[in-house]
Motif scaffolding. Structure first.
Motif, short mmCIF file in Angstrom:
data_model
loop_
_atom_site.label_atom_id
_atom_site.label_comp_id
_atom_site.label_asym_id
_atom_site.label_seq_id
_atom_site.Cartn_x
_atom_site.Cartn_y
_atom_site.Cartn_z
N GLN A 81 42.09 -58.51 4.53
CA GLN A 81 42.50 -57.21 3.99
C GLN A 81 41.63 -56.05 4.43
O GLN A 81 42.13 -55.03 4.89
N TYR A 82 40.32 -56.20 4.27
CA TYR A 82 39.45 -55.08 4.65
C TYR A 82 39.50 -54.85 6.15
O TYR A 82 39.53 -53.71 6.60
N SER A 138 37.66 -61.81 2.83
CA SER A 138 37.81 -60.63 3.68
C SER A 138 36.50 -59.86 3.76
O SER A 138 36.34 -59.06 4.68
N VAL A 139 35.54 -60.10 2.85
CA VAL A 139 34.21 -59.50 3.08
C VAL A 139 33.25 -60.46 3.77
O VAL A 139 32.43 -60.03 4.58
N GLU A 166 26.91 -52.43 6.63
CA GLU A 166 26.94 -53.37 7.75
C GLU A 166 28.39 -53.72 8.10
O GLU A 166 28.76 -53.81 9.27
N LEU A 167 29.20 -53.93 7.04
CA LEU A 167 30.61 -54.26 7.30
C LEU A 167 31.29 -53.08 8.00
O LEU A 167 32.08 -53.26 8.93
N LEU A 168 30.96 -51.88 7.56
CA LEU A 168 31.56 -50.69 8.17
C LEU A 168 31.15 -50.58 9.64
O LEU A 168 31.96 -50.28 10.51
N HIS A 169 29.88 -50.88 9.89
CA HIS A 169 29.40 -50.80 11.27
C HIS A 169 30.13 -51.81 12.15
O HIS A 169 30.50 -51.52 13.29
#
Lengths: 245, 580
Positions: free
Chosen positions: B319-320, B391-392, B476-479
């Motif tokens: 999802q993310y 998803s994370v 970190e996930l965004l990066h």
């Protein structure tokens, strides 16, 4: 906003190397630099979107990484080229984000209506964000940054792909924000724009601060553009030509 | 011709770059597996009968379904790249076709098709000579069928009706593949290959080699028609999605969590990719569970709902990642439980349909109510908990929705990891129902409260873990989403740190191991021990008395071998990491 010794390395490349800047309260701060100089990386670290390898960032004295929740309430951010909740309309994006920010439904509705009207997005009431043009995306991004009445705005290339009429509106909003006591940091390639709007300027080159301070000091006698070319030192920018034209 | 040569050379350059680094592992692993299968296919050419025809039918099906299921297949050269060159549609199609022939999959398929030469040589010199053009045409037909299938699906996904229709077809095909043995048994107890397989386009090359030269002409005509169809589809693809003009219901949420849920529910109804995911899961569940009806056994019908839930969780597990960099908004508003809103929205999207299907079909079958109710409740909670968690933890960076090309199925550059994630989810979600299933199996209705309890615990606990991870690792996930790469900090989820290729093979092994090991092996053995030889979902119950035990044990061995292969791969890379 105060950042101190921020550094970030991607693989072998030092994207940002010991950057320290102080943005005085109530100032309109322009961050200039070439493509890939590290402006976006530095600003992302300053607002809590990218974790720095070293260094610290503070917003109104609150450490962005130690007390993220409080710091992030005080800042409105317009990142460059990031996705939005794409399947919502502009009004729904603002409603959603306002509620996330803890505003009451009534306040959200009022502010959303005003922002959409001022930024001329209310004509596209049924359009989903995914169908927006690049300029409209910038405008809805700016609206999300302004929605929760932050005291600091951090805007990455806010005028890119925005038409001249909208740009004039946005400039008006930003000037009003600063004269009301808010502070703004914006990054741009366009020197004329920075000269026109900002009272402070920082020049970033290859991940380092090449110059920073009040506009008049950094600029010296000539134009900001001349000074910038001189600082980042690619030299004979105008002399290069294309052989077949 | 110049266009075709240039594009083929561009593709070679892309391929050369992809052979270095992490991605290279995947290409090599996939290629080796393909080469083994191709060699096996060539071997079939030495046998009499229709075995080779059947194998080529499977290869063709692979070409059509593979890319559709894994998100559009190879798209390293996209038609959009050449939109400004002003090429006529057919030259663009020929160019892209030339580039489509460059790659591991076509090479492996060509190897498999060289079985035609073997088959031809068995007929005589002429047969061997005919085999050469037949091989090339057959490969062209495979590649083009694959491209046309993806293009048609892409076109279909622009409208709701199309998305639903495509999902139903995909679900049906995949379910029937999974239940293949049911049809094999139905078609004469697993011995003969039905005659129509010979006359599928995949068999035309072989027909030609065996003396029916008209089939060669037909193959050439088919290739021409497919090329024309593809050129026409490419010309239409250049445009982007049409703007929507439907009325919008106002957002009435009053709290932060309601706002997340309202946003998610809008995504569920407005994003055709999500519509496709859910419809696919439902179609898969319905077709999978109803396939044994062919053998006159309705006992699997009640399981359509649980299968739908598991498949829905697997399809939506990224999802993310699917939303790309929109995560920045979550990172900028800490303290809001994005996860809880998503969990609720997932339940609202999945649970009503699942419950209706389950109740209706269990009623049709007349039970068994306790275990079905227990498992359904446990799975709903397990899915709602595992979707955000995976998803994370297993995030596969997606392409920002606004930047996806003309192929709406392609939500990520990393199809291998997406497939791996889906397989892993199938296993994990199914596992969340195990306690409830065991209790219901042994004590009947007591399983239902157990299912409700484990479901609630999964929902609460796994959601909590996901939320914590999101808060702690959000930047970190965004990066990772911005760059498409994992950050250098060590992930706590070790299995996903393997090279992509090994990772894909590992997940494939684990995913494929489950059906032979558990239902077809262990559960079937339990049936045999208890003397339950009644025909049901288990292959062993259909075999002659002497073959029942060997079948069940063989299934267990296959399952264990697959599990062991996956495990061994993982260990190898762990050790490498330590020594490196």
């Amino acid at each position: 906003m105060k950042i101190d010794g921020l550094s970030k390395t991607f693989g072998e490349k030092k994207a940002v190397d010991e950057v320290s800047l102080t943005v005085p309260q109530g100032s309109f701060y322009g961050l200039v630099g070439q493509n890939g100089a590290g402006k976006t990386t530095a600003l992302s670290m300053a607002v809590g979107l990218l974790r720095p390898d070293r260094g610290s960032a503070q917003i109104f004295g609150i450490d962005v990484w130690a007390d993220a929740a409080r710091a992030k309430q005080l800042v409105g951010v317009l990142p460059d080229a990031m996705a939005m909740p794409e399947r919502l309309t502009g009004r729904e994006v603002l409603t959603y984000l306002g509620l996330l920010r803890g505003l009451s439904p009534q306040v959200v509705a009022e502010r959303a209506a005003e922002l959409l009207a001022v930024l001329e997005l209310d004509t596209a009431e049924k359009t989903l964000v995914i169908e927006y043009s690049t300029g409209m995306r910038k405008k809805i991004g700016l609206a999300t940054a302004l929605l929760h009445a932050p005291r600091l705005l951090v805007l990455d290339e806010p005028f890119e792909a925005v038409d001249p009429v909208s740009a004039a509106t946005i400039k008006g909003i930003l000037r009003g924000f600063v004269s009301g006591g808010g502070s703004i940091v914006l990054s741009s390639h366009v020197m004329a724009l920075v000269e026109q709007l900002c009272d402070h300027v920082g020049v970033i080159d290859a991940g380092r601060v090449a110059a920073a301070g009040p506009l008049a000091e950094v600029r010296g006698a000539g134009s900001l553009e001349d000074r910038f070319v001189e600082l980042v030192g690619s030299g004979s920018a105008t002399a290069k030509g294309l052989s077949w034209l | 011709m110049a266009v075709a040569v240039t594009m083929a050379r561009m593709k070679i350059a892309v391929l050369r770059h992809s052979l270095t680094g992490q991605h290279g592992g995947m290409v090599i692993a996939g290629g080796s597996l393909g080469a083994v299968l191709a060699t096996g296919t060539i071997f079939l050419a030495f046998l009499d009968g229709d075995w080779l025809t059947a194998a080529y039918a499977v290869w063709m099906l692979g070409w059509i379904i593979g890319p559709v299921f894994s998100g559009g297949g190879d798209e390293s050269l996209r038609p959009e790249f050449f939109a400004m060159l002003g090429l006529p549609a057919h030259r663009l199609a020929v160019g892209l076709l030339a580039s489509a022939f460059v790659g591991v999959a076509p090479a492996v398929s060509l190897l498999a098709l060289s079985g035609l030469v073997v088959a031809g040589a068995r007929q005589g010199v002429l047969g061997a000579l005919v085999a050469v053009p037949a091989m090339v045409l057959q490969l062209a037909a495979f590649v083009l069928l694959s491209r046309v299938a993806v293009a048609v699906l892409g076109m279909a996904l622009r409208s709701r009706v199309g998305a639903v229709g495509a999902a139903v077809v995909n679900g049906a095909i995949l379910a029937f593949l999974g239940q293949g043995w049911v049809f094999a048994v139905a078609l004469g107890q697993g011995s003969g290959i039905p005659e129509f397989v010979r006359y599928l386009p995949s068999g035309w090359g072989l027909l030609a080699v065996r003396g029916d030269y008209l089939a060669l002409v037909a193959l050439a005509v088919l290739v021409g028609l497919l090329l024309a169809a593809w050129a026409a589809l490419l010309a239409r693809r250049a445009g982007t999605t049409r703007p929507s003009t439907r009325g919008r219901r106002p957002m009435r949420a009053r709290s932060a969590q309601d706002a997340v849920m309202a946003k998610e529910l809008r995504a569920w109804t407005r994003d055709l990719v999500r519509t496709h995911q859910l419809t696919f899961a439902l179609a898969y569940g319905l077709f999978f569970a109803s396939a044994p009806l062919v053998l006159g056994w309705p006992g699997m019908l009640p399981w359509a709902g649980p299968i739908f839930i598991v498949m829905a969780a697997a399809m939506t597990a990224n999802q993310y990642g699917d939303e790309g960099t929109a995560l920045w908004l979550t990172v900028m508003t800490p303290g809001v439980s994005d996860v809880r809103g998503r969990q609720l929205a997932w339940l609202v999207a999945v649970a009503p349909v699942a419950l209706v299907v389950t109740v209706a079909l269990t009623a049709v079958n007349g039970g068994p109510w306790p275990i079905i109710c227990a498992v359904t409740l446990a799975l709903l909670g397990g899915g709602a908990g595992l979707v955000p968690l995976m998803s994370v933890y297993g995030l596969v960076p997606g392409i920002d929705p606004a930047r996806r090309g003309g192929n709406p199925l392609r939500t990520s550059e990393d199809d291998g990891s997406l497939t791996g994630l889906a397989y892993l989810m199938l296993v994990l979600v199914a596992a969340t129902a195990a306690p409830a299933a065991v209790v219901a199996w042994m004590f009947g209705w007591l399983g239902v409260p157990v299912g409700a309890l484990t479901g609630a615990l999964c929902y609460w606990g796994l959601g909590l873990l996901a939320g914590r991870r999101l808060t702690a690792q959000g930047p970190e996930l965004l990066h990772m989403m911005r760059t498409g790469r994992r950050p250098e900090t060590k992930s706590t989820f070790q299995a996903l740190d393997m090279p992509k290729g090994a990772q894909t093979v590992t997940y494939l092994c684990w995913g494929l191991a489950m059906i032979p090991l558990f239902p077809q092996g262990i559960v079937a053995s339990v049936f045999l021990v208890n003397g339950m030889y009644e025909h049901s979902w288990f292959l062993a119950t259909y075999m002659a008395p002497g073959l029942r035990w060997p079948t069940a044990v063989g299934m267990i061995v296959i399952g264990l071998a697959l599990l062991g292969t996956g495990w061994g791969l993982m260990r190898r890379y762990r050790q490498k990491e330590v020594t490196a």
